[in-house]
Design a protein around this motif. Structure first.
Motif, PDB file in Angstrom:
ATOM      1  N   SER A 111       0.827  -1.188   0.000  1.00 36.71           N
ATOM      2  CA  SER A 111       0.000   0.000   0.000  1.00 36.71           C
ATOM      3  C   SER A 111       0.874   1.254   0.000  1.00 36.71           C
ATOM      4  O   SER A 111       2.066   1.212   0.323  1.00 36.71           O
ATOM      5  CB  SER A 111      -0.896   0.014   1.241  1.00 36.71           C
ATOM      6  N   ARG A 112       0.261   2.387  -0.337  1.00 38.62           N
ATOM      7  CA  ARG A 112       1.004   3.646  -0.379  1.00 38.62           C
ATOM      8  C   ARG A 112       1.577   4.003   0.995  1.00 38.62           C
ATOM      9  O   ARG A 112       2.703   4.482   1.104  1.00 38.62           O
ATOM     10  CB  ARG A 112       0.087   4.769  -0.873  1.00 38.62           C
ATOM     11  N   THR A 113       0.784   3.751   2.052  1.00 40.75           N
ATOM     12  CA  THR A 113       1.261   4.058   3.398  1.00 40.75           C
ATOM     13  C   THR A 113       2.498   3.250   3.739  1.00 40.75           C
ATOM     14  O   THR A 113       3.478   3.782   4.287  1.00 40.75           O
ATOM     15  CB  THR A 113       0.158   3.780   4.433  1.00 40.75           C
ATOM     16  N   ARG A 114       2.480   1.966   3.426  1.00 41.54           N
ATOM     17  CA  ARG A 114       3.640   1.113   3.701  1.00 41.54           C
ATOM     18  C   ARG A 114       4.841   1.577   2.900  1.00 41.54           C
ATOM     19  O   ARG A 114       5.975   1.564   3.400  1.00 41.54           O
ATOM     20  CB  ARG A 114       3.324  -0.341   3.378  1.00 41.54           C
ATOM     21  N   VAL A 160       5.497   4.641   1.861  1.00 39.54           N
ATOM     22  CA  VAL A 160       5.991   5.890   2.436  1.00 39.54           C
ATOM     23  C   VAL A 160       6.771   5.610   3.720  1.00 39.54           C
ATOM     24  O   VAL A 160       7.868   6.148   3.930  1.00 39.54           O
ATOM     25  CB  VAL A 160       4.827   6.865   2.705  1.00 39.54           C
ATOM     26  N   LEU A 161       6.207   4.766   4.598  1.00 42.37           N
ATOM     27  CA  LEU A 161       6.883   4.448   5.860  1.00 42.37           C
ATOM     28  C   LEU A 161       8.216   3.737   5.600  1.00 42.37           C
ATOM     29  O   LEU A 161       9.212   3.994   6.281  1.00 42.37           O
ATOM     30  CB  LEU A 161       5.982   3.585   6.735  1.00 42.37           C
TER      31      LEU A 161
END
Length: 220
Positions: free
Chosen positions: A11-14, A16-17
């Motif tokens: 996912s995009r969040t993963r 970015v993190l």
């Protein structure tokens, strides 16, 4: 060889993190590598041997460092009438120069390592892949040139293969006893954990690499 089949995209969040985590680790290693250079303490375990991999790119890296150092006073003169911009440009220039020096120190002070615990395959600020002697069947000199931008991990009839190249070349081949997990920086499909049966890498002195590995292979 064909590339390993890609798992579902994170996912995009993963992503970015993961990027932020990698950026933080790289930043910390810049300063720790400079510290190692000052203390003259390469990241090699007691009883081990460090084998460099930086020779093909050393000249280019030094040129970039010199240019970065020269740019600082030039840009300072250009933006001298504007104090706010001048300070920002000065900070950015010093940070960039420090980062380049840290990368050079990392390549010099974090070499491939052959020691009592096994072989550590390294590259720059991030890559540090540990392979224990219990998983290693053989080490040999075997030069190969791959296509540009080839993936680090590929899949073949005998299992996965991990290649840590320098300018698309490797000259050391490590055959493993069985499929062995390795972990690369970042998320799948290019990063994360992979099962491999062969490891290829570039060493500046492949004969020294082989000589360092031979006593441990005989004792295994």
């Amino acid at each position: 060889m064909t590339a390993v089949a890609s798992p579902p995209r994170p996912s995009r969040t993963r992503r970015v993190l993961s990027f932020l985590k990698r950026a933080l680790i790289a930043e910390l290693r810049v300063y720790s590598s400079i510290g190692r250079a000052i203390a003259r303490r390469p990241a090699v375990e007691p009883g081990g041997t460090g084998i460099g991999y930086h020779r093909p790119v050393l000249t280019v890296l030094i040129i970039f460092i010199v240019l970065s150092a020269v740019e600082i006073p030039i840009f300072d003169l250009i933006v001298h009438p504007w104090p706010g911009i001048r300070i920002a440009v000065l900070i950015l220039g010093i940070w960039g120069l420090t980062w380049m020096l840290g990368l050079l120190c990392a390549m010099l002070l974090r070499p491939h390592a052959v020691g009592p615990s096994g072989i550590r395959v390294r590259s720059g600020l991030e890559v540090d892949v540990a392979i224990p002697w219990s998983a290693i069947a053989s080490v040999e000199i075997a030069k190969r040139v791959d296509e540009p931008k080839s993936p680090r991990v590929t899949d073949g009839p005998d299992g996965g293969e991990y290649a840590e190249r320098m300018q698309d070349e490797t000259n050391i081949l490590i055959e493993l006893e069985r499929p062995t997990p390795i972990r690369l920086p970042g998320l799948a499909p290019r990063g994360g954990e992979h099962q491999v049966t062969r490891v290829r890498l570039w060493a500046d002195d492949p004969r020294a690499f082989l000589a360092a590995a031979r006593p441990f292979l005989l004792d295994a």
